[in-house]
Design a protein around this motif. Structure first.
Motif, PDB file in Angstrom:
ATOM      1  N   VAL A  59       5.911   5.989  -1.836  1.00 15.81           N
ATOM      2  CA  VAL A  59       6.044   5.811  -0.393  1.00 15.81           C
ATOM      3  C   VAL A  59       4.696   5.322   0.131  1.00 15.81           C
ATOM      4  N   ARG A  60       4.729   4.268   0.962  1.00 20.71           N
ATOM      5  CA  ARG A  60       3.492   3.705   1.510  1.00 20.71           C
ATOM      6  C   ARG A  60       3.645   3.483   3.005  1.00 20.71           C
ATOM      7  N   GLY A  61       2.585   3.779   3.728  1.00 21.93           N
ATOM      8  CA  GLY A  61       2.563   3.523   5.165  1.00 21.93           C
ATOM      9  C   GLY A  61       2.554   4.796   5.985  1.00 21.93           C
ATOM     10  N   ARG A  62       2.785   4.621   7.262  1.00 21.52           N
ATOM     11  CA  ARG A  62       2.847   5.739   8.202  1.00 21.52           C
ATOM     12  C   ARG A  62       4.297   6.137   8.399  1.00 21.52           C
ATOM     13  N   ILE A  63       4.525   7.431   8.483  1.00 17.82           N
ATOM     14  CA  ILE A  63       5.874   7.924   8.806  1.00 17.82           C
ATOM     15  C   ILE A  63       5.756   8.604  10.160  1.00 17.82           C
TER      16      ILE A  63
ATOM     17  N   LEU B  51       8.935  12.147  -4.520  1.00 16.82           N
ATOM     18  CA  LEU B  51       8.315  11.180  -3.633  1.00 16.82           C
ATOM     19  C   LEU B  51       6.815  11.239  -3.834  1.00 16.82           C
ATOM     20  N   ASN B  52       6.225  10.128  -4.220  1.00 17.19           N
ATOM     21  CA  ASN B  52       4.774  10.048  -4.378  1.00 17.19           C
ATOM     22  C   ASN B  52       4.199   9.608  -3.036  1.00 17.19           C
ATOM     23  N   PHE B  53       3.458  10.521  -2.406  1.00 14.22           N
ATOM     24  CA  PHE B  53       2.918  10.278  -1.071  1.00 14.22           C
ATOM     25  C   PHE B  53       1.469   9.805  -1.101  1.00 14.22           C
ATOM     26  N   SER B  54       0.981   9.339  -2.243  1.00 12.33           N
ATOM     27  CA  SER B  54      -0.415   8.908  -2.300  1.00 12.33           C
ATOM     28  C   SER B  54      -0.698   7.735  -1.362  1.00 12.33           C
ATOM     29  N   GLY B  55       0.320   6.985  -0.981  1.00 14.05           N
ATOM     30  CA  GLY B  55       0.158   5.853  -0.079  1.00 14.05           C
ATOM     31  C   GLY B  55       0.516   6.147   1.364  1.00 14.05           C
TER      32      GLY B  55
ATOM     33  N   THR C 170      -0.284  16.878  -7.955  1.00 15.77           N
ATOM     34  CA  THR C 170      -0.202  15.791  -8.924  1.00 15.77           C
ATOM     35  C   THR C 170       1.238  15.538  -9.331  1.00 15.77           C
ATOM     36  N   LEU C 171       1.473  14.342  -9.825  1.00 16.14           N
ATOM     37  CA  LEU C 171       2.791  13.996 -10.344  1.00 16.14           C
ATOM     38  C   LEU C 171       3.123  14.860 -11.555  1.00 16.14           C
ATOM     39  N   GLU C 172       2.134  15.123 -12.386  1.00 16.35           N
ATOM     40  CA  GLU C 172       2.344  15.946 -13.573  1.00 16.35           C
ATOM     41  C   GLU C 172       2.815  17.345 -13.194  1.00 16.35           C
TER      42      GLU C 172
ATOM     43  N   GLN D 170      -2.406  12.467   0.444  1.00 17.63           N
ATOM     44  CA  GLN D 170      -3.727  12.203   0.997  1.00 17.63           C
ATOM     45  C   GLN D 170      -4.125  13.455   1.783  1.00 17.63           C
ATOM     46  N   PRO D 171      -5.423  13.735   1.926  1.00 19.32           N
ATOM     47  CA  PRO D 171      -5.865  14.995   2.542  1.00 19.32           C
ATOM     48  C   PRO D 171      -5.280  15.286   3.926  1.00 19.32           C
ATOM     49  N   LEU D 172      -5.240  14.302   4.813  1.00 13.68           N
ATOM     50  CA  LEU D 172      -4.717  14.534   6.158  1.00 13.68           C
ATOM     51  C   LEU D 172      -3.241  14.915   6.128  1.00 13.68           C
ATOM     52  N   VAL D 173      -2.468  14.230   5.301  1.00 18.21           N
ATOM     53  CA  VAL D 173      -1.035  14.505   5.216  1.00 18.21           C
ATOM     54  C   VAL D 173      -0.815  15.887   4.590  1.00 18.21           C
TER      55      VAL D 173
END
Length: 114
Positions: free
Chosen positions: A16-20, A48-52, A105-107, A84-87
């Protein structure tokens, strides 16, 4: 707002990338729905990978709550990884990490959900 399915042998992984936020939460829900359809009992978990993701508002959290209910009603497993830290802070303050399994982590997500 962008979602991208990534082939993984143990999970349905979605980047997932961007702002929600209020303006994109409906698009997020619409893009997520086909992945939720596969999130059923007996199928691999949806992670869901939220790194983006650099921001999430209450509208985004609501979309995730609805997605979580949908997955649970089908007997599926849904989790979120790599914040990301803020999220991550938003999830902690709102206690949303008690609603949706959250992993650093994904792992860790794969170890718990797969």
């Amino acid at each position: 707002m962008e979602l991208e399915a990534v082939v993984h042998p143990k999970a349905n992984l979605v980047m997932v990338r961007g702002r929600i936020d209020h303006g994109s939460s409906m698009t997020f829900s619409e893009l997520l729905h086909p992945h939720l359809e596969k999130c059923k009992k007996g199928n691999p978990p949806l992670i869901l990978n939220f790194s983006g993701v650099d921001y999430i508002s209450s509208a985004g959290l609501r979309a995730l709550m609805i997605a979580t209910r949908f997955a649970r009603n089908q007997g599926g497993r849904l989790g979120i990884a790599e914040f990301q830290p803020l999220v991550r802070e938003v999830f902690g303050i709102s206690r949303f990490d008690l609603v949706i399994p959250c992993f650093d982590t994904l792992e860790a997500a794969l170890g718990e959900l797969a």
